[in-house]
Design an enzyme around this catalytic site. Structure first.
Site, PDB file in Angstrom:
ATOM      1  N   HIS A 192      48.845  38.776  38.009  1.00 38.79           N
ATOM      2  CA  HIS A 192      49.791  37.884  37.785  1.00 38.79           C
ATOM      3  C   HIS A 192      51.115  38.806  37.973  1.00 38.79           C
ATOM      4  O   HIS A 192      51.790  38.441  38.754  1.00 38.79           O
ATOM      5  CB  HIS A 192      49.988  37.140  36.244  1.00 38.79           C
ATOM      6  CG  HIS A 192      48.837  36.111  36.256  1.00 38.79           C
ATOM      7  ND1 HIS A 192      48.040  36.239  35.076  1.00 38.79           N
ATOM      8  CD2 HIS A 192      48.652  34.985  36.984  1.00 38.79           C
ATOM      9  CE1 HIS A 192      47.283  35.147  34.949  1.00 38.79           C
ATOM     10  NE2 HIS A 192      47.534  34.423  36.117  1.00 38.79           N
ATOM     11  N   LYS A 238      44.350  20.913  27.178  1.00 38.60           N
ATOM     12  CA  LYS A 238      43.568  22.232  27.536  1.00 38.60           C
ATOM     13  C   LYS A 238      43.242  23.144  26.145  1.00 38.60           C
ATOM     14  O   LYS A 238      44.010  23.181  25.227  1.00 38.60           O
ATOM     15  CB  LYS A 238      44.312  22.924  28.353  1.00 38.60           C
ATOM     16  CG  LYS A 238      44.037  22.782  29.871  1.00 38.60           C
ATOM     17  CD  LYS A 238      44.658  23.843  30.739  1.00 38.60           C
ATOM     18  CE  LYS A 238      44.662  23.505  32.261  1.00 38.60           C
ATOM     19  NZ  LYS A 238      45.432  24.598  32.950  1.00 38.60           N
ATOM     20  N   ARG A 269      44.189  34.125  45.918  1.00 43.87           N
ATOM     21  CA  ARG A 269      42.977  34.993  45.825  1.00 43.87           C
ATOM     22  C   ARG A 269      41.954  34.670  46.832  1.00 43.87           C
ATOM     23  O   ARG A 269      41.130  35.632  47.297  1.00 43.87           O
ATOM     24  CB  ARG A 269      42.472  35.046  44.773  1.00 43.87           C
ATOM     25  CG  ARG A 269      43.231  35.610  43.464  1.00 43.87           C
ATOM     26  CD  ARG A 269      42.945  35.542  41.994  1.00 43.87           C
ATOM     27  NE  ARG A 269      43.027  34.003  41.843  1.00 43.87           N
ATOM     28  CZ  ARG A 269      42.714  33.519  40.784  1.00 43.87           C
ATOM     29  NH1 ARG A 269      42.506  34.146  39.761  1.00 43.87           N
ATOM     30  NH2 ARG A 269      43.009  32.246  40.398  1.00 43.87           N
ATOM     31  N   SER A 301      42.291  35.167  34.722  1.00 44.77           N
ATOM     32  CA  SER A 301      42.132  35.059  33.535  1.00 44.77           C
ATOM     33  C   SER A 301      40.938  34.859  32.685  1.00 44.77           C
ATOM     34  O   SER A 301      40.458  34.999  31.730  1.00 44.77           O
ATOM     35  CB  SER A 301      43.282  33.913  33.029  1.00 44.77           C
ATOM     36  OG  SER A 301      44.669  34.364  33.218  1.00 44.77           O
TER      37      SER A 301
END
Ligand code: ADP
Length: 160
Positions: free
Chosen positions: A16, A40, A89, A127
């Protein structure tokens, strides 16, 4: 020009940070926005994720840190940000991001999503992986900014 960089940042990683640092050569200001979604389950609370972002970007006057629980397109409108910054990515990231960027553009036609490819040195970092390393007591050096290492160790020790 201002860009919004939204994410969960649970926790923020070197991947990040790398995107934000490269984004600063394109944009005058980047608003890093921590998503808060009640559906979440996060490892780190909203306050902890905000604190980690503030620690990481304390030396960057052009980076602002906020949290949000509204549509990203609406948040960009509220901040007067014409750009949304996202990192890519892998082809899987692109497959996920493409329809999201179309919907954001539909909701806010003034909003353009700008994708930056991750740097080869950090493209393996997510993450999700970092959370696993933290949970099982692995070494987070080289995965998260150094300034966060002791913060994460302390917070996680307090939770377990
Ligand atoms: P989200 O839940 O919105 O995917 P994340 O915090 O996982 O939030 O990611 C925020 C943004 O950062 C996304 O655009 C993601 O693709 C990007 N990102 C995450 N890890 C990396 C990395 N290692 N390199 C480049 N971009 C990354």
């Amino acid at each position: 020009m201002k860009a919004l960089f939204p994410g969960s940042f649970d926790p923020i990683t070197l991947g990040h940070v790398e995107i934000v640092e490269r984004g600063l050569s394109l944009f005058d200001e980047i608003v890093v926005a921590v998503g808060v979604n009640s559906a979440k389950k996060y490892l780190f609370s909203e306050e902890e994720r905000l604190e980690m972002l503030r620690l990481c970007f304390a030396h960057q006057p052009c980076v602002r840190v906020v949290s949000f629980s509204i549509l990203t397109a609406e948040l960009a409108r509220q901040h007067g940000a014409p750009f949304l910054l996202r990192g890519l990515r892998s082809p899987q990231d692109l497959a996920y991001e493409q329809p999201v960027s179309f919907v954001n553009h539909h909701l806010n036609p003034a909003l353009e999503t700008v994708f930056l490819h991750s740097h080869p040195a950090t493209m393996h970092i997510s993450s999700t992986i970092v959370r696993e390393v933290i949970k099982y007591g692995g070494d987070i050096h080289g995965l998260v900014p150094e300034v966060l290492e002791s913060f994460i160790h302390q917070r996680f020790a307090a939770k377990s």
